[in-house]
Design an enzyme around this catalytic site. Sequence first.
Site, mmCIF file in Angstrom:
data_model
loop_
_atom_site.group_PDB
_atom_site.id
_atom_site.type_symbol
_atom_site.label_atom_id
_atom_site.label_comp_id
_atom_site.label_asym_id
_atom_site.label_seq_id
_atom_site.Cartn_x
_atom_site.Cartn_y
_atom_site.Cartn_z
ATOM 1 N N GLU A 9 61.691 -0.852 31.322
ATOM 2 C CA GLU A 9 61.992 -0.037 30.141
ATOM 3 C C GLU A 9 63.324 0.700 30.280
ATOM 4 O OE1 GLU A 9 58.559 2.471 29.573
ATOM 5 O OE2 GLU A 9 57.529 0.900 28.481
ATOM 6 N N GLU A 22 53.051 -4.948 28.479
ATOM 7 C CA GLU A 22 52.195 -3.794 28.767
ATOM 8 C C GLU A 22 51.479 -3.344 27.515
ATOM 9 O OE1 GLU A 22 54.079 -0.341 30.389
ATOM 10 O OE2 GLU A 22 55.190 -1.475 31.891
HETATM 11 C C1 GAL Z 1 55.264 2.416 30.222
HETATM 12 C C2 GAL Z 1 55.801 2.162 31.616
HETATM 13 C C3 GAL Z 1 54.681 2.073 32.628
HETATM 14 C C4 GAL Z 1 53.734 3.219 32.444
HETATM 15 C C5 GAL Z 1 53.247 3.232 31.031
HETATM 16 C C6 GAL Z 1 52.281 4.341 30.761
HETATM 17 O O1 GAL Z 1 56.205 2.929 29.377
HETATM 18 O O2 GAL Z 1 56.535 0.966 31.658
HETATM 19 O O3 GAL Z 1 55.230 2.078 33.916
HETATM 20 O O4 GAL Z 1 54.371 4.425 32.754
HETATM 21 O O5 GAL Z 1 54.321 3.404 30.172
HETATM 22 O O6 GAL Z 1 51.787 4.244 29.452
#
Ligand code: GAL
Length: 631
Positions: free
Chosen positions: A127, A281
């Site tokens: 990110e 994710e």
């Molecule tokens: C994303 C990030 C992850 C984790 C997640 C939590 O933005 O890539 O590492 O922090 O958020 O929701």
Amino acid sequence: MWAEDVALMRRAGVTLVTVGVFSWSRLEPAEGRYTFGWLDRVLDLLAGGGIGVDLAVPTASPPPWFSLAHPDALTVTRDGVRLTHGSRDTYCVSAPAYREASMRITRALAERYRDHRAPVMWHVHNEYGTPCHCDHAAAAFRAWLRRRYGGLDALNDAWTTAFWGQHYSDWAQITPPRATQYLPNPGQALDFRRFVSDEMLAHFTEQRDLLRELTPGVPVTTNYVLAGWACVDHWKWSREVDLVSVDDYPSGRGMAAAEQTAFTADLARSWAGGRPWLLMEQATGYVLGPRAAPKEPGEIARHSLQHVARGSQGAMFFQWRASRGGAEQWHPGMVPHAGPDSRVFREVCALGEALGRIPAPAGGSLDGPPVAEAEVAILWDEEAWWAVQGPGLPSAEIDYLAAAQQAHRVLWRQGVAVCFAHPSHDLPAYRAVLVPSLYLISDAAARNLAAYVEGGGTLVVSFFSGIADEHTRIRLGGYPGALREILGVRVEEFRPLAEPVELPELGPATVWSEVVHLEGAEAVARYPGGRPAVTRHRFGAGTAWYVSTRLDDSGYARVLAHAGPAGSGTPGVEVVRQRDRVFAINHTEDEQPVPVDGIDLITGRPVDGSLGPGGYVVVPAGAPESSVMYP
Ligand code: GAL
């Protein structure tokens, strides 16, 4: 625990695991000294379990020793505060020491694992999104500006530095937009955001090129973040990644979460431009907002299928196991703190089983066929979004993201297939193109929109669009400068609203209103007192609509119904057609009819034209009812 993890992953149908995203300090505990043993074991275990690895290059979290050795590579905020290590993402992409160290760990990882059978993909960084205002950033910003403008005269002109005595007579005088007494210069602020995106992209492409050289054929990705902020120009970045991958954390709950999920997935699909992409994710619970909570029963699968239906090659999660300690110890995982004997893990297993039964889409290689057209396009441009987040605008309530989300949401509820397009993209036979509060439009993009309407297209433009040029300079002679001729209106004044007003034809209007003069257009809806609020203009063979205020969802839906791009879907029932199968997802709590029949690939049972509460099916596509298809 690792052996148990692999066993549980197999039970859950996991086929790909991202490993080591923030593990730099464990991999390189001192400069040039590597401790790969633990990662060898993890990769061996996963490979032994038949599970692929998306191996991360951990440059998003430099080790503490690195920050102490190179304090000049720590992030400096716009207020001049140099951040300290102890969290993550604390680096300056312009710092030479950070760039060198990034390449070193990238090379070490690639050389170590180039012949290992587990890695199937590279995951660079995480990110991208930390802007820095230090002297390294300043030097790189100046170099970027020199390339963009060639000379100081052009820069002074673009930024209108005559105002407030900001004229620059030497490149050395130019800094990032650091804390200053009052409003910063909007041109400088916007160029800095462009620069940050390009600078981070240079950091990415450096690593990508090295990985391509050392491990040819292994695709390289980096996960995009899509919260309320966007630090990079995703159209530009998507030309550079081998696979678009996105993270999705809806801030709403229930139906709002389903709407936001569809929005993110349609963005990702559009950025991928017809190529496969990946949901990198999501969470098994809601993490944004004031209260974290698990997702309701069925939501894990429904949200995942929304992405898969739009071309995602799978559904990944952050994170595998909810951890005992560390900053995100309260973040949900696929295996919660309670362990595998839990509803969440059972739902994760059910999802794995379901996805395992859905065959890969036809043409699902990285060089897949181009995306078939959606019916309606929404214009998406991060530069325009950054511009509207700039200093000194006439209303703090103009929200580009919210406007784009509203346009998408209203069409999603009606079952209309939507994609996103950059304003300068070729806009082929879209049934309509929606322009949500796109403050900044270049001349080329304005010509592009004019050609689309002249050729027979339907354009629906929302207030505060087309006002500024690419340097955020206002187009003079009446708003909305770049689009005046297409829209057949001339706006003489803006009148931001403190209180809602009621439009007799369209209901409540909030945030914004305008003094609109008709110059060829006709009024379709009026403000109290009779001034035009919504207009329609024949332009060439097409029609351009203008909405000069913010309508609620039902008012905006009524405009779209007049303008054309409406659908007849059941709200909350999502039907997404790919070339060779149809996904139907019922996000409501009632049984609903669905225009789908055949044998459900997930359960093997016949679908009889209806779906139970929260139900979902995937059936092989028969003859499509419309020409709208996703790859
Ligand atoms: C994303 C990030 C992850 C984790 C997640 C939590 O933005 O890539 O590492 O922090 O958020 O929701």
